[in-house]
Motif scaffolding. Sequence first.
Motif, PDB file in Angstrom:
ATOM      1  N   PHE A   6       0.840  -1.199   0.000  1.00 29.47           N
ATOM      2  CA  PHE A   6       0.000   0.000   0.000  1.00 29.47           C
ATOM      3  C   PHE A   6       0.876   1.249   0.000  1.00 29.47           C
ATOM      4  O   PHE A   6       0.663   2.180  -0.776  1.00 29.47           O
ATOM      5  CB  PHE A   6      -0.944  -0.005   1.208  1.00 29.47           C
ATOM      6  CG  PHE A   6      -1.708   1.278   1.367  1.00 29.47           C
ATOM      7  CD1 PHE A   6      -2.842   1.529   0.617  1.00 29.47           C
ATOM      8  CD2 PHE A   6      -1.274   2.265   2.265  1.00 29.47           C
ATOM      9  CE1 PHE A   6      -3.546   2.717   0.757  1.00 29.47           C
ATOM     10  CE2 PHE A   6      -1.975   3.456   2.406  1.00 29.47           C
ATOM     11  CZ  PHE A   6      -3.114   3.684   1.644  1.00 29.47           C
ATOM     12  N   ASN A   7       1.870   1.282   0.881  1.00 32.09           N
ATOM     13  CA  ASN A   7       2.729   2.459   0.996  1.00 32.09           C
ATOM     14  C   ASN A   7       3.641   2.623  -0.214  1.00 32.09           C
ATOM     15  O   ASN A   7       3.960   3.750  -0.600  1.00 32.09           O
ATOM     16  CB  ASN A   7       3.535   2.398   2.289  1.00 32.09           C
ATOM     17  CG  ASN A   7       2.677   2.752   3.489  1.00 32.09           C
ATOM     18  OD1 ASN A   7       2.172   3.855   3.591  1.00 32.09           O
ATOM     19  ND2 ASN A   7       2.464   1.786   4.379  1.00 32.09           N
ATOM     20  N   LEU A   8       4.052   1.531  -0.809  1.00 33.01           N
ATOM     21  CA  LEU A   8       4.847   1.639  -2.033  1.00 33.01           C
ATOM     22  C   LEU A   8       4.012   2.225  -3.166  1.00 33.01           C
ATOM     23  O   LEU A   8       4.485   3.083  -3.916  1.00 33.01           O
ATOM     24  CB  LEU A   8       5.388   0.262  -2.441  1.00 33.01           C
ATOM     25  CG  LEU A   8       6.622  -0.226  -1.710  1.00 33.01           C
ATOM     26  CD1 LEU A   8       6.909  -1.676  -2.057  1.00 33.01           C
ATOM     27  CD2 LEU A   8       7.828   0.634  -2.036  1.00 33.01           C
ATOM     28  N   ASN A   9       2.786   1.743  -3.310  1.00 34.09           N
ATOM     29  CA  ASN A   9       1.904   2.235  -4.375  1.00 34.09           C
ATOM     30  C   ASN A   9       1.489   3.681  -4.152  1.00 34.09           C
ATOM     31  O   ASN A   9       1.230   4.404  -5.115  1.00 34.09           O
ATOM     32  CB  ASN A   9       0.663   1.342  -4.486  1.00 34.09           C
ATOM     33  CG  ASN A   9       1.007  -0.033  -5.011  1.00 34.09           C
ATOM     34  OD1 ASN A   9       1.977  -0.208  -5.727  1.00 34.09           O
ATOM     35  ND2 ASN A   9       0.216  -1.019  -4.633  1.00 34.09           N
ATOM     36  N   LYS A  10       1.435   4.092  -2.884  1.00 38.54           N
ATOM     37  CA  LYS A  10       1.066   5.466  -2.546  1.00 38.54           C
ATOM     38  C   LYS A  10       2.153   6.440  -3.005  1.00 38.54           C
ATOM     39  O   LYS A  10       1.867   7.568  -3.381  1.00 38.54           O
ATOM     40  CB  LYS A  10       0.843   5.573  -1.036  1.00 38.54           C
ATOM     41  CG  LYS A  10       0.310   6.911  -0.580  1.00 38.54           C
ATOM     42  CD  LYS A  10      -0.118   6.884   0.871  1.00 38.54           C
ATOM     43  CE  LYS A  10       1.098   6.951   1.762  1.00 38.54           C
ATOM     44  NZ  LYS A  10       0.767   7.124   3.184  1.00 38.54           N
ATOM     45  N   GLY A  11       3.408   5.972  -2.989  1.00 44.17           N
ATOM     46  CA  GLY A  11       4.508   6.847  -3.386  1.00 44.17           C
ATOM     47  C   GLY A  11       4.920   7.770  -2.259  1.00 44.17           C
ATOM     48  O   GLY A  11       4.734   7.476  -1.085  1.00 44.17           O
ATOM     49  N   GLY A  12       5.473   8.881  -2.641  1.00 47.56           N
ATOM     50  CA  GLY A  12       5.891   9.854  -1.642  1.00 47.56           C
ATOM     51  C   GLY A  12       7.373   9.764  -1.338  1.00 47.56           C
ATOM     52  O   GLY A  12       8.137   9.056  -1.985  1.00 47.56           O
ATOM     53  N   LYS A  13       7.765  10.504  -0.286  1.00 49.79           N
ATOM     54  CA  LYS A  13       9.187  10.611   0.024  1.00 49.79           C
ATOM     55  C   LYS A  13       9.756   9.366   0.704  1.00 49.79           C
ATOM     56  O   LYS A  13      10.963   9.193   0.766  1.00 49.79           O
ATOM     57  CB  LYS A  13       9.445  11.841   0.895  1.00 49.79           C
ATOM     58  CG  LYS A  13       8.766  11.798   2.245  1.00 49.79           C
ATOM     59  CD  LYS A  13       9.042  13.054   3.029  1.00 49.79           C
ATOM     60  CE  LYS A  13       8.337  12.972   4.390  1.00 49.79           C
ATOM     61  NZ  LYS A  13       8.596  14.107   5.208  1.00 49.79           N
ATOM     62  N   ASN A  14       8.904   8.479   1.216  1.00 46.48           N
ATOM     63  CA  ASN A  14       9.383   7.302   1.944  1.00 46.48           C
ATOM     64  C   ASN A  14       9.419   6.019   1.104  1.00 46.48           C
ATOM     65  O   ASN A  14       9.569   4.933   1.661  1.00 46.48           O
ATOM     66  CB  ASN A  14       8.518   7.067   3.187  1.00 46.48           C
ATOM     67  CG  ASN A  14       8.668   8.185   4.195  1.00 46.48           C
ATOM     68  OD1 ASN A  14       9.765   8.706   4.384  1.00 46.48           O
ATOM     69  ND2 ASN A  14       7.575   8.559   4.833  1.00 46.48           N
ATOM     70  N   VAL A  15       9.288   6.153  -0.188  1.00 45.08           N
ATOM     71  CA  VAL A  15       9.253   4.968  -1.052  1.00 45.08           C
ATOM     72  C   VAL A  15      10.514   4.117  -0.887  1.00 45.08           C
ATOM     73  O   VAL A  15      10.439   2.889  -0.812  1.00 45.08           O
ATOM     74  CB  VAL A  15       9.052   5.375  -2.534  1.00 45.08           C
ATOM     75  CG1 VAL A  15       9.260   4.199  -3.468  1.00 45.08           C
ATOM     76  CG2 VAL A  15       7.672   5.948  -2.747  1.00 45.08           C
ATOM     77  N   ASP A  16      11.668   4.767  -0.814  1.00 42.48           N
ATOM     78  CA  ASP A  16      12.916   4.015  -0.666  1.00 42.48           C
ATOM     79  C   ASP A  16      12.937   3.212   0.634  1.00 42.48           C
ATOM     80  O   ASP A  16      13.402   2.071   0.657  1.00 42.48           O
ATOM     81  CB  ASP A  16      14.127   4.951  -0.717  1.00 42.48           C
ATOM     82  CG  ASP A  16      14.329   5.558  -2.095  1.00 42.48           C
ATOM     83  OD1 ASP A  16      13.852   4.958  -3.083  1.00 42.48           O
ATOM     84  OD2 ASP A  16      14.971   6.617  -2.184  1.00 42.48           O
ATOM     85  N   LYS A  17      12.432   3.797   1.693  1.00 38.30           N
ATOM     86  CA  LYS A  17      12.384   3.098   2.984  1.00 38.30           C
ATOM     87  C   LYS A  17      11.434   1.901   2.912  1.00 38.30           C
ATOM     88  O   LYS A  17      11.743   0.821   3.413  1.00 38.30           O
ATOM     89  CB  LYS A  17      11.950   4.046   4.101  1.00 38.30           C
ATOM     90  CG  LYS A  17      12.985   5.082   4.441  1.00 38.30           C
ATOM     91  CD  LYS A  17      12.488   6.021   5.516  1.00 38.30           C
ATOM     92  CE  LYS A  17      13.510   7.133   5.752  1.00 38.30           C
ATOM     93  NZ  LYS A  17      13.041   8.091   6.748  1.00 38.30           N
ATOM     94  N   TRP A  18      10.256   2.113   2.276  1.00 40.03           N
ATOM     95  CA  TRP A  18       9.300   1.005   2.154  1.00 40.03           C
ATOM     96  C   TRP A  18       9.854  -0.099   1.260  1.00 40.03           C
ATOM     97  O   TRP A  18       9.624  -1.284   1.509  1.00 40.03           O
ATOM     98  CB  TRP A  18       7.957   1.506   1.636  1.00 40.03           C
ATOM     99  CG  TRP A  18       7.174   2.223   2.696  1.00 40.03           C
ATOM    100  CD1 TRP A  18       6.892   3.554   2.754  1.00 40.03           C
ATOM    101  CD2 TRP A  18       6.587   1.637   3.864  1.00 40.03           C
ATOM    102  NE1 TRP A  18       6.174   3.843   3.884  1.00 40.03           N
ATOM    103  CE2 TRP A  18       5.965   2.666   4.591  1.00 40.03           C
ATOM    104  CE3 TRP A  18       6.528   0.348   4.375  1.00 40.03           C
ATOM    105  CZ2 TRP A  18       5.296   2.461   5.782  1.00 40.03           C
ATOM    106  CZ3 TRP A  18       5.856   0.127   5.567  1.00 40.03           C
ATOM    107  CH2 TRP A  18       5.260   1.162   6.250  1.00 40.03           C
TER     108      TRP A  18
END
Length: 167
Positions: A6-18
């Motif tokens: 979910f968080n990967l698909n959402k994108g944003g600044k934390n994609v690398d962490k996810w």
Amino acid sequence: NAIVEFNLNKGGKNVDKWQAVKNEIDNDFAKLVDIDCDFINKNWVPKFKANPEDLKMAKKIFSGMLTAKCTDNPTWLEAGELINKNEPSFGLAKNLGRRFQSEGNFDKALEYFERAVELASTGEEKGVVNYYIALTYYQKGSKSTARNYALKSINADPGQAKDAYSL
């Protein structure tokens, strides 16, 4: 895993962490579960069949079946075809062509071999694939076309001469 996706698909600044979390989960999962052909057929293939355009699942199935040595499964080919459609590469196109050739599906093999020639970056790669095309036409009974491709293989890579002239 669902939360990570979910968080990967959402994108944003934390994609690398996810993505790092997902990689760790996948690595830990691979250590805990014996991923064999039965596991893949039971758990991953139904998900892929339900959504045959899921590139991520196709990659998972393709690499999992390759590692587990169950590439004789038709789903492996389906996954490979989807990957090649979305992210074409010389090696994948050549190997899909070889697989279809070995199954006697010569038209499909030629389709992938032609694509591999387009994607080839060296004369050696073009020579090898043109030899496979020649061999496929020979197997189909088109000997003059096979001869033409055998000569193309030699022109692209003189190292193919022995096999090409033998054919």
